[in-house]
Design a protein around this motif. Structure first.
Motif, PDB file in Angstrom:
ATOM      1  N   ALA A 152       0.822  -1.214   0.000  1.00 44.15           N
ATOM      2  CA  ALA A 152       0.000   0.000   0.000  1.00 44.15           C
ATOM      3  C   ALA A 152       0.855   1.262   0.000  1.00 44.15           C
ATOM      4  O   ALA A 152       0.382   2.337  -0.378  1.00 44.15           O
ATOM      5  N   HIS A 153       2.122   1.148   0.415  1.00 41.79           N
ATOM      6  CA  HIS A 153       3.007   2.309   0.459  1.00 41.79           C
ATOM      7  C   HIS A 153       3.918   2.411  -0.764  1.00 41.79           C
ATOM      8  O   HIS A 153       4.756   3.317  -0.832  1.00 41.79           O
ATOM      9  N   HIS A 154       3.765   1.499  -1.722  1.00 44.85           N
ATOM     10  CA  HIS A 154       4.606   1.494  -2.922  1.00 44.85           C
ATOM     11  C   HIS A 154       3.854   2.211  -4.041  1.00 44.85           C
ATOM     12  O   HIS A 154       2.933   1.646  -4.644  1.00 44.85           O
ATOM     13  N   HIS A 155       4.227   3.431  -4.332  1.00 48.58           N
ATOM     14  CA  HIS A 155       3.521   4.241  -5.327  1.00 48.58           C
ATOM     15  C   HIS A 155       4.311   4.282  -6.632  1.00 48.58           C
ATOM     16  O   HIS A 155       5.479   4.674  -6.639  1.00 48.58           O
ATOM     17  N   ARG A 156       3.667   3.890  -7.718  1.00 51.74           N
ATOM     18  CA  ARG A 156       4.311   3.937  -9.033  1.00 51.74           C
ATOM     19  C   ARG A 156       4.083   5.320  -9.629  1.00 51.74           C
ATOM     20  O   ARG A 156       2.944   5.765  -9.767  1.00 51.74           O
ATOM     21  N   VAL A 157       5.157   5.988  -9.968  1.00 53.82           N
ATOM     22  CA  VAL A 157       5.089   7.346 -10.506  1.00 53.82           C
ATOM     23  C   VAL A 157       5.938   7.421 -11.768  1.00 53.82           C
ATOM     24  O   VAL A 157       6.661   6.476 -12.101  1.00 53.82           O
ATOM     25  N   SER A 158       5.867   8.538 -12.467  1.00 49.96           N
ATOM     26  CA  SER A 158       6.683   8.722 -13.666  1.00 49.96           C
ATOM     27  C   SER A 158       7.187  10.148 -13.729  1.00 49.96           C
ATOM     28  O   SER A 158       6.614  11.059 -13.116  1.00 49.96           O
ATOM     29  N   ALA A 159       8.264  10.334 -14.470  1.00 43.84           N
ATOM     30  CA  ALA A 159       8.859  11.654 -14.646  1.00 43.84           C
ATOM     31  C   ALA A 159       9.654  11.654 -15.948  1.00 43.84           C
ATOM     32  O   ALA A 159      10.169  10.611 -16.367  1.00 43.84           O
ATOM     33  N   PRO A 160       9.766  12.809 -16.608  1.00 46.37           N
ATOM     34  CA  PRO A 160      10.606  12.863 -17.814  1.00 46.37           C
ATOM     35  C   PRO A 160      12.077  12.720 -17.449  1.00 46.37           C
ATOM     36  O   PRO A 160      12.523  13.228 -16.408  1.00 46.37           O
ATOM     37  N   TRP A 161      12.808  12.021 -18.262  1.00 44.87           N
ATOM     38  CA  TRP A 161      14.244  11.815 -18.034  1.00 44.87           C
ATOM     39  C   TRP A 161      14.932  11.662 -19.373  1.00 44.87           C
ATOM     40  O   TRP A 161      14.678  10.703 -20.105  1.00 44.87           O
TER      41      TRP A 161
END
Length: 197
Positions: A152-161
């Motif tokens: 529940a504490h593992h959040h999948r996120v994204s960002a430009p790289w």
């Protein structure tokens, strides 16, 4: 059963989900073999076990300012990756190798910076006096193992790289942001251990 025995038993399980193998974007130089590295995952032996993490200094060349396990690249003098993890933990946080009960090796992870990192799971006594190396470690802190391993504490996120979209995990603990390779290795441990307190 000791904490080390419980962890070893859990490590032997087949993961219920696929494990993460790498950062998901190409490393800087695909022609070069990955650089072997190891980190220590120090689990404190207490009623509610915790995990000691470091906040890296802003002056480091790789992963400056990030939350990380103590560890680093393998040296020619290291007999194996366990020795690498123990040596680095002693250098970075003053943790004596004699204080660590090594449980075993966890699943390797390839970083975008070209490191192939092997986590070494170990149990340490609670409330040790640890001394951060000023040049590398800005701070030490401990997070409950059950918190880190809870999906529940593992959040999948994204960002430009570098012109691509990079997907990664992050875990927020109080005012600390655990993300990237460290979070991915925690996600893998969660999937491997299927831990219950």
């Amino acid at each position: 059963m000791t904490l080390a025995e419980r962890l070893a038993q859990a490590m032997a399980r087949i993961p219920a989900q696929d494990l993460l193998t790498g950062d998901g974007v190409e490393p800087h130089d695909l022609s070069a073999p990955p650089t072997a590295a190891a980190v220590l995952v120090p689990v404190t032996e207490r009623a509610e076990p915790g995990v000691v993490l470091t906040q890296r200094t802003e002056s480091l060349r790789n992963h400056a300012g990030q939350v990380a396990f103590p560890g680093g690249r393998a040296d020619p003098g290291d007999v194996d990756l366990v020795a690498t993890a123990l040596r680095e933990a002693e250098e970075e946080i003053g943790l004596s190798p004699r204080a660590v009960t090594v449980v075993g090796l966890a699943d390797r992870y390839r970083t975008v910076t070209g490191f192939e990192v092997t986590p070494v799971l170990g149990v340490i006594p609670p409330d040790l006096i640890l001394t951060p190396a000023e040049a590398e470690v800005a701070a030490l802190f401990e997070v409950p193992l059950s918190f880190l391993l809870d999906p529940a504490h593992h959040h999948r996120v994204s960002a430009p790289w570098r012109g691509q979209t990079r997907h990664f995990y992050e875990i927020i603990w109080n005012d600390r942001r655990i993300w990237g390779a460290t979070a991915a290795m925690i996600v893998n441990l969660s999937r491997r251990l299927q831990w219950t307190a």
